[in-house]
Scaffold this motif. Sequence first.
Motif, PDB file in Angstrom:
ATOM      1  N   MET A   1      -6.804  12.737  -8.203  1.00 51.51           N
ATOM      2  CA  MET A   1      -6.225  11.704  -7.373  1.00 51.51           C
ATOM      3  C   MET A   1      -4.912  11.182  -7.947  1.00 51.51           C
ATOM      4  O   MET A   1      -3.944  10.943  -7.216  1.00 51.51           O
ATOM      5  N   PHE A   2      -4.857  11.025  -9.259  1.00 52.66           N
ATOM      6  CA  PHE A   2      -3.681  10.436  -9.890  1.00 52.66           C
ATOM      7  C   PHE A   2      -2.736  11.482 -10.461  1.00 52.66           C
ATOM      8  O   PHE A   2      -1.672  11.146 -10.959  1.00 52.66           O
TER       9      PHE A   2
ATOM     10  N   GLN B   1       0.971   3.417  -9.402  1.00 47.51           N
ATOM     11  CA  GLN B   1       0.461   4.133  -8.237  1.00 47.51           C
ATOM     12  C   GLN B   1      -0.701   3.371  -7.598  1.00 47.51           C
ATOM     13  O   GLN B   1      -0.775   3.222  -6.376  1.00 47.51           O
ATOM     14  N   TYR B   2      -1.597   2.846  -8.440  1.00 44.51           N
ATOM     15  CA  TYR B   2      -2.745   2.105  -7.906  1.00 44.51           C
ATOM     16  C   TYR B   2      -2.306   0.780  -7.302  1.00 44.51           C
ATOM     17  O   TYR B   2      -2.798   0.369  -6.240  1.00 44.51           O
TER      18      TYR B   2
ATOM     19  N   GLN C   1      -1.058   1.456  -3.799  1.00 46.11           N
ATOM     20  CA  GLN C   1      -1.996   1.926  -2.777  1.00 46.11           C
ATOM     21  C   GLN C   1      -3.321   1.159  -2.758  1.00 46.11           C
ATOM     22  O   GLN C   1      -4.001   1.120  -1.730  1.00 46.11           O
TER      23      GLN C   1
ATOM     24  N   LYS D   1       0.005   5.412 -13.742  1.00 52.38           N
ATOM     25  CA  LYS D   1      -1.167   5.344 -12.870  1.00 52.38           C
ATOM     26  C   LYS D   1      -1.333   3.928 -12.303  1.00 52.38           C
ATOM     27  O   LYS D   1      -1.751   3.748 -11.156  1.00 52.38           O
TER      28      LYS D   1
ATOM     29  N   SER E   1      -7.209   1.773  -1.070  1.00 59.46           N
ATOM     30  CA  SER E   1      -7.085   2.807  -0.037  1.00 59.46           C
ATOM     31  C   SER E   1      -7.255   4.181  -0.659  1.00 59.46           C
ATOM     32  O   SER E   1      -7.637   5.149   0.016  1.00 59.46           O
ATOM     33  N   MET E   2      -7.000   4.270  -1.979  1.00 58.41           N
ATOM     34  CA  MET E   2      -7.189   5.537  -2.686  1.00 58.41           C
ATOM     35  C   MET E   2      -8.659   5.920  -2.731  1.00 58.41           C
ATOM     36  O   MET E   2      -9.002   7.094  -2.881  1.00 58.41           O
TER      37      MET E   2
END
Length: 294
Positions: free
Chosen positions: A96-97, A63-64, A67, A60, A70-71
């Motif tokens: 979201m994740f 991924q964060y 991005q 996670k 913007s998530m």
Amino acid sequence: MSKSLYDTLGVSEGANADEIKKAYRRLARKYHPDINKEAEAEEKFKEINAAYEILSDKTKKVQYDQQGDSMFGGQNFHDFANQQGGANLDDILRSMFGGGGGMGGASSGFGGFSSGGFGGNFGVPDLDVNARITIPFNVAVLGGKHSVNYAGESFDVKVPAGIKNGEKLRIRNKGKSYQGERGDMILVVEVSESPEYKREGNDLTKNIDIPLKTALFGGKGKAETLYKEITLKVKAGTKNNQKFRVKEYGVVNRKTGVKGDLYLKANIILPKVDDLDEDLRKLMEEKLPGEDNA
């Protein structure tokens, strides 16, 4: 690229796992609703948990980091969380994740401390409760069970023999509950006074009535103790307040297992003069030592 999850935990974007964990622990203690009663504390606590769940999970976090905010539609995480209203923030971030197992394997809802990124049981609020319990004198000496009522629940407490005023008993799993965890009950013991016994350390003292005849000429008598009835040998000429020692009939020492002693204090019972035989009364009046016939 703005990354406000790091701001939520008060760490830099280059913070390592240990730094993130330390920051989370510090903030979790500060904002836990059981500790911090300010109106905003609960929401802040949820945000801290959410940020930690993401940043403590390698997948996670990657991924964060890629991005950023913007998530969250380009807004910072605090504003994003506030806009969710009564919605379950856990469910929203899970979608979201990705992943169906919940945030970091924690129990449902934020504030679940049982596993995953929360580091075992860290973060569980202090679930122990403190209370006072008054137990009968005999139970304190001999040990036994005593009933306790707390928060609508009634249960028996095992009282060890020899417990003293001010000592504490820890009763497992009888404290407050929080997300599957339950604390202990810590009882401060108060021992009721006894109308018969006085306790000094592990020794006991008790008054015992002895008829005048037995005190004067000696004999035997029965005496009740906390353990059983005993036969007491009284020597002739026993005086008022004289003590008889009965070994190991006192209170058990909880560390050594050795009992203290019982001291029976003589209380000489004088007969009522009007109940005496008339001849005996006259004889005693004539012969007993005193000022008149000294």
